[in-house]
Design a protein around this motif. Sequence first.
Motif, PDB file in Angstrom:
ATOM      1  N   LYS A   1      59.762  28.603  35.901  1.00 15.96           N
ATOM      2  CA  LYS A   1      58.728  28.043  34.871  1.00 15.96           C
ATOM      3  C   LYS A   1      58.467  29.232  33.906  1.00 15.96           C
ATOM      4  O   LYS A   1      57.683  28.885  32.931  1.00 15.96           O
ATOM      5  N   GLY A   2      58.798  30.452  34.192  1.00 13.78           N
ATOM      6  CA  GLY A   2      58.275  31.365  33.276  1.00 13.78           C
ATOM      7  C   GLY A   2      57.684  32.662  34.118  1.00 13.78           C
ATOM      8  O   GLY A   2      57.923  32.937  35.362  1.00 13.78           O
ATOM      9  N   PRO A   3      57.080  33.693  33.426  1.00 11.27           N
ATOM     10  CA  PRO A   3      56.597  34.962  34.076  1.00 11.27           C
ATOM     11  C   PRO A   3      55.625  34.598  35.240  1.00 11.27           C
ATOM     12  O   PRO A   3      54.860  33.677  35.075  1.00 11.27           O
ATOM     13  N   VAL A   4      55.648  35.595  36.158  1.00  9.76           N
ATOM     14  CA  VAL A   4      54.615  35.297  37.147  1.00  9.76           C
ATOM     15  C   VAL A   4      53.750  36.855  37.390  1.00  9.76           C
ATOM     16  O   VAL A   4      54.366  37.882  37.401  1.00  9.76           O
ATOM     17  N   VAL A   5      52.570  36.558  37.438  1.00  7.39           N
ATOM     18  CA  VAL A   5      51.712  37.882  38.000  1.00  7.39           C
ATOM     19  C   VAL A   5      51.624  37.689  39.270  1.00  7.39           C
ATOM     20  O   VAL A   5      50.950  37.040  40.071  1.00  7.39           O
ATOM     21  N   VAL A   6      52.004  38.707  40.420  1.00  6.24           N
ATOM     22  CA  VAL A   6      51.873  38.683  41.737  1.00  6.24           C
ATOM     23  C   VAL A   6      50.927  39.809  42.043  1.00  6.24           C
ATOM     24  O   VAL A   6      50.928  41.149  41.563  1.00  6.24           O
ATOM     25  N   TYR A   7      49.619  39.468  42.614  1.00  2.67           N
ATOM     26  CA  TYR A   7      48.860  40.757  42.791  1.00  2.67           C
ATOM     27  C   TYR A   7      48.497  40.547  44.547  1.00  2.67           C
ATOM     28  O   TYR A   7      48.338  39.789  44.842  1.00  2.67           O
ATOM     29  N   PHE A   8      48.711  41.797  45.139  1.00  7.27           N
ATOM     30  CA  PHE A   8      48.540  42.078  46.608  1.00  7.27           C
ATOM     31  C   PHE A   8      47.060  42.584  46.578  1.00  7.27           C
ATOM     32  O   PHE A   8      46.899  43.431  45.580  1.00  7.27           O
ATOM     33  N   TYR A   9      45.998  42.160  47.463  1.00  4.45           N
ATOM     34  CA  TYR A   9      44.946  42.528  47.873  1.00  4.45           C
ATOM     35  C   TYR A   9      44.739  42.499  49.290  1.00  4.45           C
ATOM     36  O   TYR A   9      45.466  41.847  49.886  1.00  4.45           O
ATOM     37  N   PRO A  10      43.640  43.395  49.591  1.00  9.54           N
ATOM     38  CA  PRO A  10      43.323  43.700  51.249  1.00  9.54           C
ATOM     39  C   PRO A  10      42.895  42.394  51.963  1.00  9.54           C
ATOM     40  O   PRO A  10      43.504  42.163  52.705  1.00  9.54           O
ATOM     41  N   LYS A  11      41.942  41.957  51.225  1.00  7.24           N
ATOM     42  CA  LYS A  11      41.236  40.749  52.272  1.00  7.24           C
ATOM     43  C   LYS A  11      40.230  39.814  51.542  1.00  7.24           C
ATOM     44  O   LYS A  11      39.677  40.121  50.309  1.00  7.24           O
ATOM     45  N   ASP A  12      40.260  38.565  51.677  1.00  8.30           N
ATOM     46  CA  ASP A  12      39.538  37.483  51.208  1.00  8.30           C
ATOM     47  C   ASP A  12      37.926  37.717  51.412  1.00  8.30           C
ATOM     48  O   ASP A  12      37.607  38.344  52.566  1.00  8.30           O
ATOM     49  N   ASP A  13      37.094  37.535  50.445  1.00  9.06           N
ATOM     50  CA  ASP A  13      35.718  37.786  50.473  1.00  9.06           C
ATOM     51  C   ASP A  13      35.282  38.866  50.564  1.00  9.06           C
ATOM     52  O   ASP A  13      33.915  39.166  51.386  1.00  9.06           O
TER      53      ASP A  13
END
Length: 167
Positions: free
Chosen positions: A46-58
Motif C-alpha cells: 500500500k506504500g511506505p511504512v514507518v516502523v518504530y520500536f519502543y520499550p514499553k506501553d504507558d
Amino acid sequence: MLITLGLFGLFGSDAKSQIATGATVPDFSLQDQNGQTFKLSSALAKGPVVVYFYPKDDTPGCTKEACSFRDSFSEFQDAGVQVVGISSDDVASHKKFAEKYKLPFTLLSDTKGDVRKLFGVPKTMMIPGRVTYVLDSKGKVVHQFNSMNQATQHVEEAMEAIKKLKA
C-alpha cells in the motif's frame, strides 16, 4: 577498552547487527492490538511504512512518542504512509494503551522479541531500544533514527524522511 566492549555485550546489541539504511527489511508477521495478523509485505503493498520500536506501553517516554505520532498521524496519512509501533508488550496491553491515548495506528506485539532481533534494535542498559525506521514501498530502509531520550524527535525525523522520499 576490552572491559567496555564486554560490558556493552551484556547491556546492548552491537550496532553492526542493526539493519542499516539502504538494506531491505525481511518480511514479518505479528499480532496487532486487535488480535489481527499484520504482515509487513501486505502493508508495503500500500506504500511506505514507518516502523518504530519502543520499550514499553504507558511509560513516560513511550507515551510521549506514541502521542506525538498520533498528533502527526494525519500528515502521515496524507503522504500515504502507515505508522506501526512495536514493543514486547502483549496484545491486551497494546489495546489498553491505544484506547487510553486514542492512538489511530497499528501497535504490534513482539513478545518474544523476534522482530526486534530481526531489525537488530540495540538495547540500552538492558532496556529495549527506541529506534524508528522509514521504509519505502519495497521495504528498503531510507532512514533510521535511534534515540532513547528524544522520543518526540522520532516523529520529526520520520516526517522529514517521508518528505524526501516523496520529493
